[in-house]
Design a protein around this motif. Structure first.
Motif, PDB file in Angstrom:
ATOM      1  N   LEU A   1      44.729  42.168  34.085  1.00 11.59           N
ATOM      2  CA  LEU A   1      46.053  42.058  33.754  1.00 11.59           C
ATOM      3  C   LEU A   1      46.658  42.279  35.169  1.00 11.59           C
ATOM      4  O   LEU A   1      46.443  43.265  35.715  1.00 11.59           O
ATOM      5  CB  LEU A   1      46.489  43.157  32.810  1.00 11.59           C
ATOM      6  CG  LEU A   1      48.193  42.974  32.521  1.00 11.59           C
ATOM      7  CD1 LEU A   1      48.318  41.673  31.653  1.00 11.59           C
ATOM      8  CD2 LEU A   1      48.312  44.326  31.543  1.00 11.59           C
TER       9      LEU A   1
ATOM     10  N   ILE B   1      50.252  42.862  36.736  1.00 10.05           N
ATOM     11  CA  ILE B   1      51.716  43.450  36.420  1.00 10.05           C
ATOM     12  C   ILE B   1      52.515  43.327  37.767  1.00 10.05           C
ATOM     13  O   ILE B   1      52.223  43.824  38.950  1.00 10.05           O
ATOM     14  CB  ILE B   1      51.570  44.992  36.192  1.00 10.05           C
ATOM     15  CG1 ILE B   1      50.753  45.076  35.086  1.00 10.05           C
ATOM     16  CG2 ILE B   1      52.885  45.491  35.947  1.00 10.05           C
ATOM     17  CD1 ILE B   1      50.498  46.789  34.647  1.00 10.05           C
TER      18      ILE B   1
ATOM     19  N   THR C   1      55.811  38.388  41.910  1.00 13.11           N
ATOM     20  CA  THR C   1      55.268  37.525  40.731  1.00 13.11           C
ATOM     21  C   THR C   1      54.777  36.203  41.148  1.00 13.11           C
ATOM     22  O   THR C   1      53.592  35.916  40.717  1.00 13.11           O
ATOM     23  CB  THR C   1      56.515  37.328  40.071  1.00 13.11           C
ATOM     24  OG1 THR C   1      56.931  38.427  39.219  1.00 13.11           O
ATOM     25  CG2 THR C   1      56.130  36.621  38.576  1.00 13.11           C
TER      26      THR C   1
ATOM     27  N   SER D   1      45.821  37.284  33.521  1.00 11.73           N
ATOM     28  CA  SER D   1      46.952  37.115  32.786  1.00 11.73           C
ATOM     29  C   SER D   1      48.035  37.935  33.578  1.00 11.73           C
ATOM     30  O   SER D   1      48.107  39.024  33.967  1.00 11.73           O
ATOM     31  CB  SER D   1      46.942  37.892  31.507  1.00 11.73           C
ATOM     32  OG  SER D   1      46.041  37.617  30.685  1.00 11.73           O
TER      33      SER D   1
ATOM     34  N   PHE E   1      51.647  39.902  33.708  1.00  7.18           N
ATOM     35  CA  PHE E   1      52.832  40.525  33.118  1.00  7.18           C
ATOM     36  C   PHE E   1      54.018  40.725  33.909  1.00  7.18           C
ATOM     37  O   PHE E   1      53.953  41.572  35.008  1.00  7.18           O
ATOM     38  CB  PHE E   1      52.420  42.001  32.594  1.00  7.18           C
ATOM     39  CG  PHE E   1      53.420  42.584  31.663  1.00  7.18           C
ATOM     40  CD1 PHE E   1      53.827  42.280  30.646  1.00  7.18           C
ATOM     41  CD2 PHE E   1      54.403  43.710  32.433  1.00  7.18           C
ATOM     42  CE1 PHE E   1      54.908  43.082  29.705  1.00  7.18           C
ATOM     43  CE2 PHE E   1      55.376  44.270  31.519  1.00  7.18           C
ATOM     44  CZ  PHE E   1      55.550  43.764  30.442  1.00  7.18           C
ATOM     45  N   ASP E   2      55.096  39.879  33.602  1.00  8.93           N
ATOM     46  CA  ASP E   2      56.396  39.827  34.298  1.00  8.93           C
ATOM     47  C   ASP E   2      57.425  40.318  33.806  1.00  8.93           C
ATOM     48  O   ASP E   2      58.644  40.039  33.755  1.00  8.93           O
ATOM     49  CB  ASP E   2      56.652  38.665  35.041  1.00  8.93           C
ATOM     50  CG  ASP E   2      56.836  37.424  33.961  1.00  8.93           C
ATOM     51  OD1 ASP E   2      56.647  37.976  32.761  1.00  8.93           O
ATOM     52  OD2 ASP E   2      56.936  36.416  34.434  1.00  8.93           O
ATOM     53  N   GLY E   3      57.375  41.475  32.713  1.00  8.21           N
ATOM     54  CA  GLY E   3      58.305  41.846  31.669  1.00  8.21           C
ATOM     55  C   GLY E   3      58.555  43.084  31.913  1.00  8.21           C
ATOM     56  O   GLY E   3      59.146  43.671  31.109  1.00  8.21           O
TER      57      GLY E   3
ATOM     58  N   ASN F   1      53.289  45.111  22.781  1.00 12.84           N
ATOM     59  CA  ASN F   1      52.490  44.091  23.256  1.00 12.84           C
ATOM     60  C   ASN F   1      51.899  44.513  24.701  1.00 12.84           C
ATOM     61  O   ASN F   1      50.760  43.960  25.176  1.00 12.84           O
ATOM     62  CB  ASN F   1      53.474  42.881  23.163  1.00 12.84           C
ATOM     63  CG  ASN F   1      53.803  42.304  22.002  1.00 12.84           C
ATOM     64  OD1 ASN F   1      53.030  42.561  20.949  1.00 12.84           O
ATOM     65  ND2 ASN F   1      54.944  41.906  21.941  1.00 12.84           N
ATOM     66  N   PHE F   2      53.006  45.388  25.545  1.00  9.60           N
ATOM     67  CA  PHE F   2      52.508  45.589  26.745  1.00  9.60           C
ATOM     68  C   PHE F   2      51.251  46.379  26.710  1.00  9.60           C
ATOM     69  O   PHE F   2      50.084  46.176  27.523  1.00  9.60           O
ATOM     70  CB  PHE F   2      53.641  46.209  27.594  1.00  9.60           C
ATOM     71  CG  PHE F   2      53.439  46.870  28.899  1.00  9.60           C
ATOM     72  CD1 PHE F   2      52.910  46.201  29.947  1.00  9.60           C
ATOM     73  CD2 PHE F   2      53.572  48.439  29.056  1.00  9.60           C
ATOM     74  CE1 PHE F   2      52.405  46.760  31.034  1.00  9.60           C
ATOM     75  CE2 PHE F   2      53.337  48.911  30.270  1.00  9.60           C
ATOM     76  CZ  PHE F   2      52.565  48.058  31.468  1.00  9.60           C
TER      77      PHE F   2
ATOM     78  N   ALA G   1      48.075  44.627  25.873  1.00 10.94           N
ATOM     79  CA  ALA G   1      47.785  43.687  27.056  1.00 10.94           C
ATOM     80  C   ALA G   1      46.568  44.430  27.984  1.00 10.94           C
ATOM     81  O   ALA G   1      45.711  44.278  28.744  1.00 10.94           O
ATOM     82  CB  ALA G   1      48.836  43.052  27.649  1.00 10.94           C
TER      83      ALA G   1
ATOM     84  N   SER H   1      42.526  44.519  28.658  1.00 13.20           N
ATOM     85  CA  SER H   1      41.931  43.919  30.049  1.00 13.20           C
ATOM     86  C   SER H   1      40.855  44.887  30.577  1.00 13.20           C
ATOM     87  O   SER H   1      40.424  45.791  29.989  1.00 13.20           O
ATOM     88  CB  SER H   1      43.160  44.196  31.019  1.00 13.20           C
ATOM     89  OG  SER H   1      43.319  45.463  31.199  1.00 13.20           O
TER      90      SER H   1
ATOM     91  N   ALA I   1      57.795  51.205  32.972  1.00 10.69           N
ATOM     92  CA  ALA I   1      56.401  50.659  32.200  1.00 10.69           C
ATOM     93  C   ALA I   1      55.347  51.776  32.420  1.00 10.69           C
ATOM     94  O   ALA I   1      54.669  51.907  31.328  1.00 10.69           O
ATOM     95  CB  ALA I   1      56.171  49.522  32.952  1.00 10.69           C
TER      96      ALA I   1
END
Ligand SMILES: Cc1cc2nc3c(=O)[nH]c(=O)nc-3n(C[C@H](O)[C@H](O)[C@H](O)COP(=O)(O)O)c2cc1C
Length: 180
Positions: free
Chosen positions: A4, A6, A17, A34, A36-38, A60-61, A64, A68, A89
């Motif tokens: 993952l 980030i 990103t 994957s 994570f850009d949130g 969800n974060f 994820a 991983s 985060a």
């Protein structure tokens, strides 16, 4: 191997990103990245919202992270420190057990930002016993547009640096946590 990645930036044309997207594009087949850009979509952390009140975006974060094998973090420096969104985060992860033994390495998209790196290293060494401080790659991408970031990373010299970085992280994730 599931990684993952980030991004600590909530900016639309973020170099961090874009770098992570380009790294995913040149990753060896066995390393699935994957992104994570949130960070900008997570609510402000409060212990009052944990447990049964956990917001869905946060759930969800955390899921994820749990799914991983390892995590990459790439972040800008804001005011000589970790951007608030990324720190927020990370704060959401602290009371759970998903992060405690998770391998984490840093990737850096700027020739600057060393104060942020120092602070982030301290934070990550606190939340996981598997922070891979020696696995680190810095690419001077500041101020580039996403397409330029892609072209820079796809150039042969940088592509092989990125692949070596990912192989080192993959080996670290695979290694027994007691001997790593
Ligand atoms: C509010 C703000 C504060 C910043 N503070 C610093 C800083 O203290 N040191 C630094 O080197 N760059 C600083 N920068 C520049 C960003 O770290 C740099 O532009 C970074 O590459 C942006 O990453 P991004 O493209 O992924 O959003 C700052 C930028 C902003 C918007």
């Amino acid at each position: 191997m599931k990684i993952l990645a980030i991004s600590g930036s909530a900016r639309r044309n973020s170099t961090n990103t874009a770098m992570l997207q380009a790294v995913r594009a040149v990753a060896p087949n066995e390393i699935e990245i994957s992104i994570f850009d949130g960070v900008g979509r997570l609510p402000v952390f409060s212990p009052d919202l944990e447990g049964e009140h956990l917001p869905e975006a946060v759930r969800n974060f955390i899921d994820a992270i749990a799914q991983s094998d390892g995590v990459i973090i790439a972040s800008p420096e804001y005011v000589r420190s970790i951007p608030g969104g990324l720190k927020n985060a990370i704060d959401w992860l602290v009371s759970g057990d998903e992060i405690v033994h998770k391998p984490i390495a840093l990737l850096h998209a700027s020739h600057r930002g060393d104060d942020m790196l120092t602070g982030l290293r301290t934070v990550l060494a606190t939340i996981t016993d598997r922070f891979a401080g020696d696995i680190f790659l810095r690419l001077p991408l500041m101020k580039l547009e996403p397409a330029e970031v892609f072209n820079t990373i796809k150039a042969a010299e940088n592509r092989s640096k990125v692949q070596a970085y990912l192989q080192a992280l993959s080996a670290y994730c695979t290694a027994d946590s007691k001997t790593a």
